[in-house]
Design a protein around this motif. Structure first.
Motif, PDB file in Angstrom:
ATOM      1  N   ASP A 180       0.751  -1.228  -0.033  1.00 63.03           N
ATOM      2  CA  ASP A 180       0.128   0.222   0.059  1.00 63.03           C
ATOM      3  C   ASP A 180       0.687   1.452  -0.130  1.00 63.03           C
ATOM      4  O   ASP A 180       0.309   2.168   0.102  1.00 63.03           O
ATOM      5  N   GLY A 181       2.189   1.174   0.095  1.00 61.40           N
ATOM      6  CA  GLY A 181       3.093   2.071   0.138  1.00 61.40           C
ATOM      7  C   GLY A 181       3.139   2.912   1.341  1.00 61.40           C
ATOM      8  O   GLY A 181       3.657   3.964   1.602  1.00 61.40           O
ATOM      9  N   ASP A 182       2.871   2.389   2.289  1.00 64.32           N
ATOM     10  CA  ASP A 182       2.972   2.895   3.915  1.00 64.32           C
ATOM     11  C   ASP A 182       4.135   2.296   4.528  1.00 64.32           C
ATOM     12  O   ASP A 182       4.195   1.421   5.162  1.00 64.32           O
ATOM     13  N   ILE A 183       5.321   2.967   4.063  1.00 55.92           N
ATOM     14  CA  ILE A 183       6.546   2.436   4.537  1.00 55.92           C
ATOM     15  C   ILE A 183       6.708   2.805   5.958  1.00 55.92           C
ATOM     16  O   ILE A 183       7.330   1.800   6.548  1.00 55.92           O
ATOM     17  N   PRO A 184       6.368   3.737   6.561  1.00 58.17           N
ATOM     18  CA  PRO A 184       6.649   3.811   7.902  1.00 58.17           C
ATOM     19  C   PRO A 184       5.690   2.555   8.766  1.00 58.17           C
ATOM     20  O   PRO A 184       6.483   1.783   9.763  1.00 58.17           O
ATOM     21  N   ARG A 185       4.756   2.211   8.448  1.00 62.00           N
ATOM     22  CA  ARG A 185       4.032   1.046   9.001  1.00 62.00           C
ATOM     23  C   ARG A 185       4.794  -0.273   8.618  1.00 62.00           C
ATOM     24  O   ARG A 185       4.840  -1.152   9.500  1.00 62.00           O
ATOM     25  N   ALA A 186       5.089  -0.449   7.259  1.00 61.87           N
ATOM     26  CA  ALA A 186       5.561  -1.619   7.091  1.00 61.87           C
ATOM     27  C   ALA A 186       7.109  -1.857   7.772  1.00 61.87           C
ATOM     28  O   ALA A 186       7.437  -2.841   8.397  1.00 61.87           O
ATOM     29  N   ARG A 187       7.768  -0.753   8.026  1.00 60.31           N
ATOM     30  CA  ARG A 187       8.949  -0.748   8.638  1.00 60.31           C
ATOM     31  C   ARG A 187       8.808  -1.159  10.272  1.00 60.31           C
ATOM     32  O   ARG A 187       9.501  -2.165  10.781  1.00 60.31           O
ATOM     33  N   LYS A 188       7.795  -0.589  10.927  1.00 59.98           N
ATOM     34  CA  LYS A 188       7.522  -0.994  12.157  1.00 59.98           C
ATOM     35  C   LYS A 188       6.909  -2.319  12.524  1.00 59.98           C
ATOM     36  O   LYS A 188       7.510  -3.073  13.319  1.00 59.98           O
ATOM     37  N   ASP A 189       6.100  -2.816  11.308  1.00 54.36           N
ATOM     38  CA  ASP A 189       5.543  -4.057  11.605  1.00 54.36           C
ATOM     39  C   ASP A 189       6.695  -5.356  11.390  1.00 54.36           C
ATOM     40  O   ASP A 189       6.791  -6.311  11.991  1.00 54.36           O
ATOM     41  N   ILE A 190       7.580  -5.121  10.232  1.00 49.00           N
ATOM     42  CA  ILE A 190       8.559  -5.774  10.172  1.00 49.00           C
ATOM     43  C   ILE A 190       9.750  -6.212  11.183  1.00 49.00           C
ATOM     44  O   ILE A 190      10.034  -7.149  11.547  1.00 49.00           O
ATOM     45  N   GLY A 191       9.657  -4.946  11.798  1.00 46.54           N
ATOM     46  CA  GLY A 191      10.470  -5.008  13.101  1.00 46.54           C
ATOM     47  C   GLY A 191       9.980  -5.766  14.170  1.00 46.54           C
ATOM     48  O   GLY A 191      10.633  -6.582  14.956  1.00 46.54           O
ATOM     49  N   GLU A 192       8.804  -5.857  14.246  1.00 50.41           N
ATOM     50  CA  GLU A 192       7.906  -6.861  15.119  1.00 50.41           C
ATOM     51  C   GLU A 192       8.129  -8.170  14.742  1.00 50.41           C
ATOM     52  O   GLU A 192       8.415  -8.949  15.680  1.00 50.41           O
ATOM     53  N   ALA A 193       8.032  -8.225  13.463  1.00 45.77           N
ATOM     54  CA  ALA A 193       8.091  -9.805  13.055  1.00 45.77           C
ATOM     55  C   ALA A 193       9.555 -10.353  13.319  1.00 45.77           C
ATOM     56  O   ALA A 193       9.842 -11.327  13.661  1.00 45.77           O
ATOM     57  N   LEU A 194      10.754  -9.435  13.062  1.00 48.29           N
ATOM     58  CA  LEU A 194      12.048  -9.633  13.322  1.00 48.29           C
ATOM     59  C   LEU A 194      12.379 -10.062  14.795  1.00 48.29           C
ATOM     60  O   LEU A 194      13.091 -10.843  15.204  1.00 48.29           O
ATOM     61  N   LYS A 195      11.480  -9.429  15.577  1.00 50.60           N
ATOM     62  CA  LYS A 195      11.827  -9.501  16.877  1.00 50.60           C
ATOM     63  C   LYS A 195      11.375 -10.971  17.421  1.00 50.60           C
ATOM     64  O   LYS A 195      11.905 -11.650  18.637  1.00 50.60           O
ATOM     65  N   ARG A 196      10.331 -11.660  16.670  1.00 51.11           N
ATOM     66  CA  ARG A 196       9.819 -12.941  17.224  1.00 51.11           C
ATOM     67  C   ARG A 196      10.522 -13.987  16.256  1.00 51.11           C
ATOM     68  O   ARG A 196      10.353 -15.223  16.733  1.00 51.11           O
ATOM     69  N   ALA A 197      10.893 -13.691  15.132  1.00 50.44           N
ATOM     70  CA  ALA A 197      11.260 -14.818  14.048  1.00 50.44           C
ATOM     71  C   ALA A 197      12.534 -14.268  13.386  1.00 50.44           C
ATOM     72  O   ALA A 197      12.368 -14.408  12.013  1.00 50.44           O
ATOM     73  N   ALA A 198      13.542 -13.716  13.835  1.00 55.14           N
ATOM     74  CA  ALA A 198      14.736 -13.149  12.979  1.00 55.14           C
ATOM     75  C   ALA A 198      15.226 -14.526  12.112  1.00 55.14           C
ATOM     76  O   ALA A 198      16.160 -14.299  11.189  1.00 55.14           O
ATOM     77  N   ASP A 199      15.158 -15.509  12.720  1.00 54.66           N
ATOM     78  CA  ASP A 199      15.451 -16.830  12.123  1.00 54.66           C
ATOM     79  C   ASP A 199      14.951 -17.220  10.965  1.00 54.66           C
ATOM     80  O   ASP A 199      15.013 -18.574  10.341  1.00 54.66           O
ATOM     81  N   ASP A 200      13.818 -16.625  10.609  1.00 54.09           N
ATOM     82  CA  ASP A 200      12.858 -16.828   9.435  1.00 54.09           C
ATOM     83  C   ASP A 200      13.144 -16.429   8.225  1.00 54.09           C
ATOM     84  O   ASP A 200      13.425 -15.269   8.039  1.00 54.09           O
ATOM     85  N   ALA A 201      13.597 -17.020   7.207  1.00 52.69           N
ATOM     86  CA  ALA A 201      14.019 -16.391   5.868  1.00 52.69           C
ATOM     87  C   ALA A 201      12.991 -15.563   5.170  1.00 52.69           C
ATOM     88  O   ALA A 201      13.257 -14.479   4.716  1.00 52.69           O
ATOM     89  N   SER A 202      11.652 -15.890   5.338  1.00 50.75           N
ATOM     90  CA  SER A 202      10.574 -15.145   4.908  1.00 50.75           C
ATOM     91  C   SER A 202      10.448 -13.804   5.535  1.00 50.75           C
ATOM     92  O   SER A 202      10.465 -12.719   4.692  1.00 50.75           O
ATOM     93  N   VAL A 203      10.863 -13.601   6.697  1.00 50.59           N
ATOM     94  CA  VAL A 203      10.984 -12.256   7.552  1.00 50.59           C
ATOM     95  C   VAL A 203      12.082 -11.566   6.861  1.00 50.59           C
ATOM     96  O   VAL A 203      11.727 -10.360   6.929  1.00 50.59           O
ATOM     97  N   GLN A 204      13.078 -12.161   6.784  1.00 47.52           N
ATOM     98  CA  GLN A 204      14.260 -11.538   6.474  1.00 47.52           C
ATOM     99  C   GLN A 204      14.249 -10.964   5.004  1.00 47.52           C
ATOM    100  O   GLN A 204      14.549  -9.854   4.672  1.00 47.52           O
TER     101      GLN A 204
END
Length: 258
Positions: A180-204
């Protein structure tokens, strides 16, 4: 990411009820354990049990056994049968079975039938907590597959309330925001995903995609390199290596035997 079987087993426990526990639950617990360790034996046990009054307990156990064997269409059929039988008996477990059927239909790439099952699960109004959040998350995935991102966003925002510890919820939310082009939200939410699953290739991989869109070349390269390292032979790893190629980076070496 949580394996499909694990997600299904999280919702496998019988729903709390005011009346005494069903005496079939002990046999059900043994069947579920057997489904994890020996799915063929669990299916045979479920068939015998269904013929002698196992009802929805037996059908759900058969569904879990099929899931362990990655026969997701077969699993969905069993979960749907369990849901219908439970509905006839006015048992609250019916919504859980419909949710499991929807999850299995998604795994079988059958989005239309997944939506039907998940609609039944959510309309029942008896799901709570994590079980509700996972059903909302699966419904969001159906909406993405159907091309309805607006509906998917509504579903995913609900799922984040009830299943906020699931990295898949944050990953899907970040992906939707990026699209949707909402980069601030995208960066915030991927940060939350990385906190929980940084070892997941799909998240990276998605972290790299978002960083690239935000013109963060260093961040994109680092995330894609990590995705390629984590899962060199999986789609996420291959896509990450292809993304790195635009920089002239040497693709990550695939270790022997992986």
């Amino acid at each position: 990411m949580i394996p499909i079987l694990a997600m299904l087993l999280q919702a496998a426990a019988p729903a709390p009820a005011a009346k005494p526990a069903d005496p079939r639950e002990a046999r059900y617990d043994r069947c579920v354990t057997l489904a994890r360790d020996d799915p063929a034996a669990a299916r045979a046990e479920a068939v015998r049990w269904a013929a002698s009054g196992g009802a929805w307990f037996a059908r759900q156990c058969a569904g879990l056994a099929y899931t362990q064997e990655q026969n997701f269409a077969g699993a969905a059929g069993e979960f749907e049968a369990a849901a219908k039988a439970a509905e006839l008996a006015h048992d609250r477990r019916a919504a859980i079975y419909w949710a499991q059927a929807g999850n299995a239909r998604l795994a079988a790439n059958d989005a239309p039938r997944a939506r039907t099952a998940l609609d039944s699960a959510l309309v029942a109004g008896t799901l709570e907590g994590l079980a509700l959040g996972e059903a909302q998350l699966d419904h969001a995935r159906v909406m993405v597959a159907s091309g309805d991102d607006a509906a998917a966003r509504r579903d995913i925002d609900l799922a984040l309330t009830n299943a906020g510890d699931d990295p898949l919820a944050w990953l899907l939310s970040a992906t939707l925001a990026r699209r949707d082009g909402d980069i601030p939200r995208a960066r915030k939410d991927i940060g939350e995903a990385l906190k929980r699953a940084a070892d997941d290739a799909s998240v990276q991989l998605e972290a790299g995609n978002i960083a690239a869109l935000a013109r963060d070349e260093a961040g994109a390269r680092a995330a894609w390199a990590e995705a390629a390292r984590l899962a060199p032979n999986a789609p996420a790893g291959r896509n990450a290596r292809a993304a790195l190629a635009q920089f002239g980076d040497k693709p990550a070496t695939v270790p022997a035997g992986r």
